[in-house]
Design a protein around this motif. Structure first.
Motif, PDB file in Angstrom:
ATOM      1  N   VAL A 369      35.453  41.829  32.204  1.00 29.32           N
ATOM      2  CA  VAL A 369      36.084  40.504  32.174  1.00 29.32           C
ATOM      3  C   VAL A 369      36.046  39.866  33.557  1.00 29.32           C
ATOM      4  CG1 VAL A 369      38.268  39.289  31.776  1.00 29.32           C
ATOM      5  CG2 VAL A 369      37.529  41.070  30.181  1.00 29.32           C
ATOM      6  N   ARG A 370      36.346  40.657  34.573  1.00 27.49           N
ATOM      7  CA  ARG A 370      36.327  40.121  35.948  1.00 27.49           C
ATOM      8  C   ARG A 370      34.919  39.719  36.367  1.00 27.49           C
ATOM      9  NH1 ARG A 370      39.518  44.615  37.164  1.00 27.49           N
ATOM     10  NH2 ARG A 370      37.753  45.558  38.251  1.00 27.49           N
ATOM     11  N   GLU A 371      33.939  40.580  36.049  1.00 26.88           N
ATOM     12  CA  GLU A 371      32.566  40.282  36.455  1.00 26.88           C
ATOM     13  C   GLU A 371      32.021  39.039  35.761  1.00 26.88           C
ATOM     14  OE1 GLU A 371      30.362  43.858  35.769  1.00 26.88           O
ATOM     15  OE2 GLU A 371      31.082  44.825  37.607  1.00 26.88           O
ATOM     16  N   ALA A 372      32.585  38.703  34.609  1.00 25.74           N
ATOM     17  CA  ALA A 372      32.168  37.481  33.916  1.00 25.74           C
ATOM     18  C   ALA A 372      32.828  36.239  34.501  1.00 25.74           C
ATOM     19  CB  ALA A 372      32.496  37.591  32.428  1.00 25.74           C
ATOM     20  N   GLY A 373      33.728  36.429  35.460  1.00 20.31           N
ATOM     21  CA  GLY A 373      34.351  35.294  36.130  1.00 20.31           C
ATOM     22  C   GLY A 373      35.698  34.885  35.580  1.00 20.31           C
ATOM     23  N   PHE A 374      36.242  35.650  34.642  1.00 18.01           N
ATOM     24  CA  PHE A 374      37.550  35.334  34.076  1.00 18.01           C
ATOM     25  C   PHE A 374      38.667  35.956  34.906  1.00 18.01           C
ATOM     26  CE2 PHE A 374      34.897  34.842  30.295  1.00 18.01           C
ATOM     27  CZ  PHE A 374      35.448  33.706  29.701  1.00 18.01           C
ATOM     28  N   PRO A 403      49.931  53.450  20.192  1.00 26.09           N
ATOM     29  CA  PRO A 403      49.022  52.334  20.530  1.00 26.09           C
ATOM     30  C   PRO A 403      47.983  52.145  19.438  1.00 26.09           C
ATOM     31  CG  PRO A 403      48.445  54.293  21.777  1.00 26.09           C
ATOM     32  CD  PRO A 403      49.715  54.622  21.053  1.00 26.09           C
ATOM     33  N   ARG A 404      47.687  50.895  19.112  1.00 25.48           N
ATOM     34  CA  ARG A 404      46.687  50.628  18.074  1.00 25.48           C
ATOM     35  C   ARG A 404      45.592  49.711  18.594  1.00 25.48           C
ATOM     36  NH1 ARG A 404      44.851  53.286  13.735  1.00 25.48           N
ATOM     37  NH2 ARG A 404      43.847  51.877  12.258  1.00 25.48           N
ATOM     38  N   PHE A 405      45.995  48.501  18.965  1.00 25.46           N
ATOM     39  CA  PHE A 405      45.060  47.534  19.534  1.00 25.46           C
ATOM     40  C   PHE A 405      45.584  47.070  20.885  1.00 25.46           C
ATOM     41  CE2 PHE A 405      44.559  46.325  14.829  1.00 25.46           C
ATOM     42  CZ  PHE A 405      43.608  47.317  14.617  1.00 25.46           C
ATOM     43  N   LEU A 406      44.701  46.464  21.665  1.00 25.08           N
ATOM     44  CA  LEU A 406      45.046  45.963  22.988  1.00 25.08           C
ATOM     45  C   LEU A 406      44.630  44.490  23.055  1.00 25.08           C
ATOM     46  CD1 LEU A 406      46.217  47.129  25.648  1.00 25.08           C
ATOM     47  CD2 LEU A 406      43.865  47.491  26.403  1.00 25.08           C
ATOM     48  N   TYR A 407      45.468  43.655  23.664  1.00 25.40           N
ATOM     49  CA  TYR A 407      45.272  42.205  23.618  1.00 25.40           C
ATOM     50  C   TYR A 407      45.205  41.613  25.026  1.00 25.40           C
ATOM     51  CZ  TYR A 407      46.309  42.722  18.739  1.00 25.40           C
ATOM     52  OH  TYR A 407      46.244  43.121  17.412  1.00 25.40           O
ATOM     53  N   PHE A 408      44.234  40.731  25.203  1.00 27.83           N
ATOM     54  CA  PHE A 408      44.018  40.071  26.495  1.00 27.83           C
ATOM     55  C   PHE A 408      44.041  38.553  26.318  1.00 27.83           C
ATOM     56  CE2 PHE A 408      42.134  44.172  27.170  1.00 27.83           C
ATOM     57  CZ  PHE A 408      42.185  44.421  28.540  1.00 27.83           C
ATOM     58  N   ARG A 409      44.611  37.903  27.300  1.00 23.86           N
ATOM     59  CA  ARG A 409      44.418  36.469  27.473  1.00 23.86           C
ATOM     60  C   ARG A 409      43.774  36.302  28.843  1.00 23.86           C
ATOM     61  NH1 ARG A 409      46.390  31.089  26.389  1.00 23.86           N
ATOM     62  NH2 ARG A 409      46.491  29.918  28.333  1.00 23.86           N
ATOM     63  N   ALA A 410      42.537  35.807  28.858  1.00 21.36           N
ATOM     64  CA  ALA A 410      41.785  35.622  30.094  1.00 21.36           C
ATOM     65  C   ALA A 410      41.478  34.141  30.261  1.00 21.36           C
ATOM     66  CB  ALA A 410      40.507  36.431  30.073  1.00 21.36           C
ATOM     67  N   VAL A 411      41.506  33.670  31.477  1.00 25.82           N
ATOM     68  CA  VAL A 411      41.360  32.231  31.744  1.00 25.82           C
ATOM     69  C   VAL A 411      40.076  31.990  32.527  1.00 25.82           C
ATOM     70  CG1 VAL A 411      42.378  30.220  32.874  1.00 25.82           C
ATOM     71  CG2 VAL A 411      43.844  31.884  31.693  1.00 25.82           C
TER      72      VAL A 411
END
Length: 414
Positions: A369-374, A403-411
Motif C-alpha cells: 500500500v505504501r509503495e503504491a503511494g497511499f 480474527p477473521r478479516f482485516l480492513y484498511f482505509r487508505a488515502v
C-alpha cells in the motif's frame, strides 16, 4: 511452474543438492511429441511400484502434458506423498531405483525435485494441502480446453527461449507473468460456473452480510453524491448498499457470470461491467471519489498493477477501502509453519466450490500500500453487528473472539 517470487542466483544455489548447473545459453524447445504421455505412464508405473500406497497423487503436468504445446523435452511429474519433508519414507526407495534428488525447498511447500534414472524428467514431490497441485491442474486443463491460451503461452515461451539465461530457473521464473495471466482467466471462468450459488450464499452469509459489508460501509463513510468504484463486486450486494446511500456506483468484476447476476439483481440502482483490475480500467484519471474492494485483493499475487490503477483513477484525497483475510487467521487456520511466506492456498467457498487465494504477512500488505503511494488512514479489526447474535450465535461468538478479516482505509494524497 512456480508461484513463488523469482529466485536470486544465491537462492538457486541454496535449493540445489550440490552445485546448481549453469545453462549460460538459450533454451531449446521441441515441438509437441505424442510419445510424451507414454513416457509419463512408464515413469508413473515405476513410481507406483516403488512407493505403493505412499503415492497419494501422481499426475502428468507442465507443458509436455498439453497436446500441441512446444516444450523442453522433459516430462514434468507431480507426486504427493503423506509428508514430503519426511525423506526417509520415500527417498531411499526412489534413489535405489536410480532417481536422484536435485532440489530441496523445505520452506516453500516442502518441495523436493528428482531427476529420473533413464528418462529426462522432473519429479516434483509435495505434501497434501500444498498450493501447487491445483495450480498445475488448472493451468493444464485451461490450455487443453482453450487453444488460444496454449498458443499465447507457446509464443511467450519461444520469445523467452531465444534469450540467454544463466540458470534454467531464470527462464522458468520469467514465464510467471503469462502463467498468472492464464490462471487469472481460468479462475474467473470457475466463478462463472457457480455465480448463482455464490450470489445466494453471499446474500445471507453472516460473515458477508453482518460483518464484512457493514465494516466496509462504515469505513467508506458518507458516499452520498460521490462516484464509487466497487472492485470485485461479485453479485452486487455491496454495490447496491452503496447506491442506497446515494453513491453513483460502478461495480466491476473479472467474472462475466458474477456481473450477469449483479446486472439482473441490482442493475436498476448501479452499473456493472466486466473488468480486470490488474489491467487499465476504462476510466478517466481522477474520476473516482471512493474505491471499495471487499475480500478481493487476496486473490492477487502481485498488488502493484491494481493499486497503481486505483491511484490513477482516484481523485486526490480519494479513499481506497478494502478488506482481506486476516493474515494471522490464515496462518493459524491452514496450519502453516512460516507466517512470513507469500503462498497460494485453497479453500471451499461456498461449500463444495474450490477457491484459491494468497496469504501473506501483514507487513507485506502495508508495504504494498505504501509503495503504491497511499497513506493508511485506518486499520480496523471490526466486531460483527448486534443482529449477528440472533442470526447465528455460534458465528457471532467466533467473530467477536477470533480474527477473521482485516480492513484498511487508505488515502491517495492530494
Amino acid at each position: 511452474m512456480t508461484s513463488q517470487d523469482a529466485l536470486s542466483d544465491d537462492e538457486i544455489q541454496d535449493i540445489w543438492v550440490g552445485e546448481a548447473p549453469q545453462l549460460n545459453s538459450t533454451v531449446t524447445l521441441a515441438e509437441y511429441d505424442p510419445e510424451w504421455p507414454e513416457l509419463f505412464e512408464r515413469e508413473a508405473e515405476r513410481i507406483r511400484r516403488l512407493l505403493g500406497d505412499r503415492v497419494l497423487v501422481l499426475e502428468h503436468v507442465g507443458s509436455t502434458s498439453v497436446p500441441g504445446l512446444c516444450a523442453k523435452p522433459i516430462i514434468d511429474i507431480l507426486l504427493e506423498v503423506p509428508d514430503s519433508a519426511d525423506e526417509d519414507a520415500y527417498v531411499p526407495a526412489l534413489e535405489a531405483a536410480g532417481y536422484r534428488l536435485v532440489i530441496r525447498e523445505p520452506d516453500w511447500e516442502k518441495h523436493r525435485s528428482f531427476k529420473g534414472p533413464d528418462t529426462n524428467i522432473n519429479l516434483h514431490v509435495y505434501s497434501p494441502g500444498n498450493g501447487q497441485t491445483e495450480r498445475y491442474r488448472l493451468l493444464r486443463e485451461r490450455m487443453r480446453a482453450h487453444p488460444e491460451e496454449r498458443d499465447l503461452y507457446a509464443a511467450k515461451k519461444r520469445e523467452l527461449a531465444a534469450k540467454e539465461w544463466k540458470y534454467i530457473q531464470n527462464y522458468a521464473d520469467a514465464k510467471t507473468e503469462v502463467i498468472e495471466e492464464i490462471l487469472g482467466r481460468a479462475r474467473a471462468a470457475q466463478y462463472d460456473a457457480f455465480s448463482e450459488a455464490y450470489a445466494s450464499h453471499a446474500e445471507k452469509s453472516v460473515t458477508n452480510a453482518l460483518y464484512d459489508r457493514p465494516a466496509i460501509l462504515d469505513l467508506a463513510g458518507d458516499v452520498s453524491g460521490r462516484r464509487v468504484l466497487d472492485v470485485g463486486c461479485a453479485a452486487g450486494h455491496l454495490s447496491a448498499l452503496l447506491a442506497e446511500r446515494g453513491a453513483d456506483v460502478l461495480g466491476v468484476d473479472v467474472s462475466a457470470g458474477m456481473v450477469s447476476v449483479a446486472q439482473r439483481e441490482f442493475g436498476d440502482v448501479a452499473r456493472f461491467e466486466v473488468a480486470d483490475v490488474t489491467r487499465p480500467l476504462p476510466l478517466e484519471p481522477g474520476s473516482i471519489d471512493v474505491i471499495t474492494a471487499s475480500l478481493v485483493l487476496h486473490y492477487l499475487k502481485d498488488w502493484g498493477p491494481a493499486l497503481a490503477e486505483f491511484r490513477r483513477v482516484l481523485k486526490p484525497g480519494g479513499a481506497l477501502v478494502f478488506s482481506v483475510h486476516h493474515p494471522g487467521e490464515d496462518w493459524r487456520w491452514f496450519g502453516k509453519e512460516n507466517y512470513f511466506e507469500l503462498e497460494l492456498l485453497e479453500d471451499e467457498f461456498p461449500p463444495g466450490q474450490l477457491v484459491r487465494f494468497y496469504r501473506r504477512p501483514l507487513s507485506w500488505t502495508f508495504r504494498a500500500v505504501r509503495e503504491a503511494g497511499f497513506a493508511v488512514d485506518e486499520l480496523v479489526e471490526p466486531m460483527p453487528v448486534p443482529e449477528t447474535a440472533e442470526a447465528d450465535p455460534k458465528w457471532a461468538e467466533n467473530l467477536r473472539t477470533k480474527p477473521r478479516f482485516l480492513y484498511f482505509r487508505a488515502v491517495s494524497p492530494a
